[in-house]
Design a protein around this motif. Structure first.
Motif, PDB file in Angstrom:
ATOM      1  N   VAL A 162     -20.964  41.351  16.686  1.00  0.00           N
ATOM      2  CA  VAL A 162     -21.099  40.462  17.878  1.00  0.00           C
ATOM      3  C   VAL A 162     -22.501  40.546  17.896  1.00  0.00           C
ATOM      4  CG1 VAL A 162     -20.956  40.212  20.322  1.00  0.00           C
ATOM      5  CG2 VAL A 162     -18.935  40.984  18.714  1.00  0.00           C
ATOM      6  N   ALA A 163     -23.213  39.114  18.131  1.00  0.00           N
ATOM      7  CA  ALA A 163     -24.719  38.825  18.404  1.00  0.00           C
ATOM      8  C   ALA A 163     -25.600  39.902  17.546  1.00  0.00           C
ATOM      9  CB  ALA A 163     -24.981  39.014  19.811  1.00  0.00           C
ATOM     10  N   PRO A 164     -25.366  39.751  16.203  1.00  0.00           N
ATOM     11  CA  PRO A 164     -26.195  40.808  15.486  1.00  0.00           C
ATOM     12  C   PRO A 164     -27.703  40.148  15.179  1.00  0.00           C
ATOM     13  CG  PRO A 164     -24.760  39.309  13.892  1.00  0.00           C
ATOM     14  CD  PRO A 164     -24.527  39.156  15.103  1.00  0.00           C
ATOM     15  N   VAL A 165     -28.633  40.981  15.077  1.00  0.00           N
ATOM     16  CA  VAL A 165     -29.878  40.531  14.743  1.00  0.00           C
ATOM     17  C   VAL A 165     -30.195  40.560  13.236  1.00  0.00           C
ATOM     18  CG1 VAL A 165     -30.614  41.711  16.987  1.00  0.00           C
ATOM     19  CG2 VAL A 165     -30.872  43.180  14.984  1.00  0.00           C
ATOM     20  N   THR A 170     -29.101  41.912   7.512  1.00  0.00           N
ATOM     21  CA  THR A 170     -30.024  42.738   6.237  1.00  0.00           C
ATOM     22  C   THR A 170     -29.198  44.040   5.764  1.00  0.00           C
ATOM     23  OG1 THR A 170     -32.139  41.677   6.724  1.00  0.00           O
ATOM     24  CG2 THR A 170     -32.110  43.194   5.252  1.00  0.00           C
ATOM     25  N   GLN A 171     -29.120  44.953   6.643  1.00  0.00           N
ATOM     26  CA  GLN A 171     -28.475  46.268   6.160  1.00  0.00           C
ATOM     27  C   GLN A 171     -27.213  45.932   5.749  1.00  0.00           C
ATOM     28  OE1 GLN A 171     -28.670  49.102   9.223  1.00  0.00           O
ATOM     29  NE2 GLN A 171     -27.875  50.711   8.105  1.00  0.00           N
ATOM     30  N   LEU A 172     -26.297  45.233   6.539  1.00  0.00           N
ATOM     31  CA  LEU A 172     -24.972  44.905   6.245  1.00  0.00           C
ATOM     32  C   LEU A 172     -24.744  44.283   5.103  1.00  0.00           C
ATOM     33  CD1 LEU A 172     -22.173  45.426   7.480  1.00  0.00           C
ATOM     34  CD2 LEU A 172     -22.446  43.107   8.412  1.00  0.00           C
ATOM     35  N   LEU A 173     -25.452  43.440   4.905  1.00  0.00           N
ATOM     36  CA  LEU A 173     -25.296  42.603   3.586  1.00  0.00           C
ATOM     37  C   LEU A 173     -25.706  43.253   2.347  1.00  0.00           C
ATOM     38  CD1 LEU A 173     -24.578  40.266   5.389  1.00  0.00           C
ATOM     39  CD2 LEU A 173     -25.666  38.595   4.001  1.00  0.00           C
ATOM     40  N   SER A 174     -26.667  44.307   2.764  1.00  0.00           N
ATOM     41  CA  SER A 174     -27.222  44.897   1.290  1.00  0.00           C
ATOM     42  C   SER A 174     -26.233  45.901   0.901  1.00  0.00           C
ATOM     43  CB  SER A 174     -28.684  45.711   1.452  1.00  0.00           C
ATOM     44  OG  SER A 174     -28.639  46.412   2.670  1.00  0.00           O
ATOM     45  N   ALA A 175     -25.562  46.428   2.063  1.00  0.00           N
ATOM     46  CA  ALA A 175     -24.416  47.416   1.582  1.00  0.00           C
ATOM     47  C   ALA A 175     -23.247  46.828   1.285  1.00  0.00           C
ATOM     48  CB  ALA A 175     -24.585  48.495   2.796  1.00  0.00           C
ATOM     49  N   ASN A 176     -22.769  45.661   1.524  1.00  0.00           N
ATOM     50  CA  ASN A 176     -21.440  45.023   1.061  1.00  0.00           C
ATOM     51  C   ASN A 176     -21.595  43.710   0.459  1.00  0.00           C
ATOM     52  OD1 ASN A 176     -19.703  46.847   3.349  1.00  0.00           O
ATOM     53  ND2 ASN A 176     -21.553  46.602   4.281  1.00  0.00           N
ATOM     54  N   CYS A 177     -20.542  43.342  -0.245  1.00  0.00           N
ATOM     55  CA  CYS A 177     -20.418  42.149  -0.667  1.00  0.00           C
ATOM     56  C   CYS A 177     -19.310  41.360  -0.269  1.00  0.00           C
ATOM     57  CB  CYS A 177     -20.142  42.265  -2.277  1.00  0.00           C
ATOM     58  SG  CYS A 177     -20.166  40.836  -3.297  1.00  0.00           S
ATOM     59  N   PHE A 178     -19.944  40.399   0.722  1.00  0.00           N
ATOM     60  CA  PHE A 178     -18.962  39.406   1.329  1.00  0.00           C
ATOM     61  C   PHE A 178     -19.022  38.086   0.723  1.00  0.00           C
ATOM     62  CE2 PHE A 178     -20.858  42.325   4.613  1.00  0.00           C
ATOM     63  CZ  PHE A 178     -19.522  42.602   5.258  1.00  0.00           C
ATOM     64  N   GLN A 179     -17.563  37.509   0.455  1.00  0.00           N
ATOM     65  CA  GLN A 179     -17.684  36.100  -0.080  1.00  0.00           C
ATOM     66  C   GLN A 179     -17.527  35.065   0.837  1.00  0.00           C
ATOM     67  OE1 GLN A 179     -15.038  39.112  -1.161  1.00  0.00           O
ATOM     68  NE2 GLN A 179     -16.857  39.413  -2.677  1.00  0.00           N
ATOM     69  N   LEU A 197     -28.066  32.149  12.870  1.00  0.00           N
ATOM     70  CA  LEU A 197     -27.394  33.173  12.039  1.00  0.00           C
ATOM     71  C   LEU A 197     -26.909  32.606  10.774  1.00  0.00           C
ATOM     72  CD1 LEU A 197     -24.579  34.590  14.753  1.00  0.00           C
ATOM     73  CD2 LEU A 197     -26.365  35.772  13.420  1.00  0.00           C
ATOM     74  N   VAL A 198     -26.589  31.177  10.803  1.00  0.00           N
ATOM     75  CA  VAL A 198     -26.366  30.446   9.446  1.00  0.00           C
ATOM     76  C   VAL A 198     -27.694  30.420   8.380  1.00  0.00           C
ATOM     77  CG1 VAL A 198     -25.788  28.332   8.195  1.00  0.00           C
ATOM     78  CG2 VAL A 198     -24.523  29.062  10.380  1.00  0.00           C
ATOM     79  N   ARG A 199     -28.602  30.247   8.966  1.00  0.00           N
ATOM     80  CA  ARG A 199     -29.906  30.253   8.268  1.00  0.00           C
ATOM     81  C   ARG A 199     -30.098  31.625   7.683  1.00  0.00           C
ATOM     82  NH1 ARG A 199     -34.026  26.833  12.277  1.00  0.00           N
ATOM     83  NH2 ARG A 199     -32.934  24.685  11.821  1.00  0.00           N
ATOM     84  N   THR A 200     -30.013  32.789   8.387  1.00  0.00           N
ATOM     85  CA  THR A 200     -30.147  33.969   8.108  1.00  0.00           C
ATOM     86  C   THR A 200     -29.143  34.438   6.911  1.00  0.00           C
ATOM     87  OG1 THR A 200     -31.052  34.771  10.170  1.00  0.00           O
ATOM     88  CG2 THR A 200     -30.391  36.628   8.724  1.00  0.00           C
ATOM     89  N   LEU A 201     -27.916  34.181   7.093  1.00  0.00           N
ATOM     90  CA  LEU A 201     -26.739  34.374   5.967  1.00  0.00           C
ATOM     91  C   LEU A 201     -27.201  33.741   4.851  1.00  0.00           C
ATOM     92  CD1 LEU A 201     -23.761  33.855   8.216  1.00  0.00           C
ATOM     93  CD2 LEU A 201     -24.493  36.174   7.293  1.00  0.00           C
ATOM     94  N   ARG A 202     -27.593  32.226   4.813  1.00  0.00           N
ATOM     95  CA  ARG A 202     -27.833  31.494   3.612  1.00  0.00           C
ATOM     96  C   ARG A 202     -28.966  32.449   2.933  1.00  0.00           C
ATOM     97  NH1 ARG A 202     -24.589  28.083   2.336  1.00  0.00           N
ATOM     98  NH2 ARG A 202     -24.735  26.759   4.225  1.00  0.00           N
ATOM     99  N   LEU A 203     -30.059  32.767   3.644  1.00  0.00           N
ATOM    100  CA  LEU A 203     -31.178  33.485   2.970  1.00  0.00           C
ATOM    101  C   LEU A 203     -31.006  34.689   2.275  1.00  0.00           C
ATOM    102  CD1 LEU A 203     -34.416  33.554   2.473  1.00  0.00           C
ATOM    103  CD2 LEU A 203     -34.394  34.682   4.689  1.00  0.00           C
ATOM    104  N   LEU A 204     -30.114  35.661   3.287  1.00  0.00           N
ATOM    105  CA  LEU A 204     -29.822  36.986   2.584  1.00  0.00           C
ATOM    106  C   LEU A 204     -28.770  36.792   1.411  1.00  0.00           C
ATOM    107  CD1 LEU A 204     -29.473  38.924   5.946  1.00  0.00           C
ATOM    108  CD2 LEU A 204     -31.372  39.071   4.420  1.00  0.00           C
ATOM    109  N   SER A 205     -27.832  36.024   1.394  1.00  0.00           N
ATOM    110  CA  SER A 205     -26.841  35.741   0.473  1.00  0.00           C
ATOM    111  C   SER A 205     -27.394  34.834  -0.760  1.00  0.00           C
ATOM    112  CB  SER A 205     -25.598  35.057   0.915  1.00  0.00           C
ATOM    113  OG  SER A 205     -25.855  33.887   1.267  1.00  0.00           O
ATOM    114  N   ARG A 206     -28.362  34.391  -0.650  1.00  0.00           N
ATOM    115  CA  ARG A 206     -29.008  33.415  -1.677  1.00  0.00           C
ATOM    116  C   ARG A 206     -28.122  32.680  -2.297  1.00  0.00           C
ATOM    117  NH1 ARG A 206     -31.905  38.235  -5.512  1.00  0.00           N
ATOM    118  NH2 ARG A 206     -33.207  39.111  -3.774  1.00  0.00           N
TER     119      ARG A 206
END
Length: 278
Positions: A162-165, A170-179, A197-206
């Motif tokens: 909920v409302a993640p910063v 970054t920490q969550l996606l580095s430790a897990n692989c979400f499809q 959030l969408v922009r951050t997800l796009r950047l972190l998931s490449r």
């Protein structure tokens, strides 16, 4: 009844009524499990549990439903949305106060969180991993937890935030692989946060993750897709699997296109890059 304690507030009764209706509409918008049979006598008991005096114990309320042979997943995906609909009807008919609506809605939250804990242990994961995010400025997270329960019932591995910063993501996606990621927005005030959030997800998931946006936000699908830059707009949970398969194919085609483009680019050192097939 609804006027008691509300009309004296500066923002006025109409504003409070609108907020209550918006909140309840968000709860009802997650009614995606049409195959859950809701029995009237069991629903009456469920409503009595929500309206009980004193402290509310979500575990005891769930046990009471289980004793009626109602599975936890059926409580969350059938009885919780139906209870939200009835609360909305009672509010409109002036049979419950704003305080009653708020308290019983919070009890629905507690109950769904309890069911989420139960199913997280009991449900085997056989499908992809999904990340469910609630945008900042949202006041009600019940829809996101019901969505998570529905996904778990379909075999998905699910994490809700909920409302993640950005640091948390970054920490969550580095430790897990979400499809798959689903960003839930229920009001226009959450749009800016949802876009971020969408922009951050796009950047972190490449670009390796399917990103869906949805919820009961009153923005047309084409506008929501354009504003957020997500892959898909999802309003109906039952369409998720089909949309996810299409999204995966699109991502594979996109990766193939990027790879071919990279091969065609000349080497910056020698100027004679590798040429792909013409």
């Amino acid at each position: 009844m609804r006027d008691n304690g509300i009309a004296e507030v500066d923002c006025g009764h109409d504003t409070f009524a609108g907020l209550a209706r918006e909140a309840l509409n968000r709860l009802v918008s997650v009614r995606g499990s049409q195959d859950v049979q809701v029995r009237r006598e069991h629903l009456d008991l469920f409503m009595q549990l929500l309206a009980g005096e004193g402290a509310f114990d979500a575990a005891q309320a769930l046990d009471a439903m289980v004793q009626l042979r109602v599975e936890p997943s059926a409580v969350a995906c059938g009885y919780v949305p139906e209870a939200a609909r009835l609360l909305g009807e009672q509010w409109q008919a002036d049979r419950v106060s704003f305080v009653d609506v708020t308290i019983r809605t919070e009890r629905l939250h507690d109950l769904v969180r309890r069911i989420d804990e139960v199913l997280d242990v009991a449900s085997p994961v056989s499908g992809p991993a999904a990340l469910v995010l609630v945008a900042e400025a949202e006041q009600h997270t019940l829809g996101a937890y019901v969505l998570a329960l529905q996904l778990r019932s379909a075999g998905f591995g699910v994490v809700v935030r909920v409302a993640p910063v950005p640091a948390d993501l970054t920490q969550l996606l580095s430790a897990n692989c979400f499809q798959l990621a689903l960003v839930s927005m229920g009001c226009t005030a959450a749009l800016e946060s949802g876009i971020a959030l969408v922009r951050t997800l796009r950047l972190l998931s490449r670009g390796e993750m399917c990103i869906f946006v949805g919820g009961s936000i009153p923005v047309p699908d084409d506008g929501l897709l354009r504003d957020t830059g997500a892959d898909r707009v999802l309003r109906d949970v039952s369409a998720l699997l089909a949309e996810f398969d299409v999204c995966k194919e699109d991502l594979m085609l996109d990766r193939g296109g990027r790879k071919a483009l990279k091969l065609r680019r000349p080497s910056s050192g020698k100027g004679d890059g590798v040429e792909a097939s013409r």
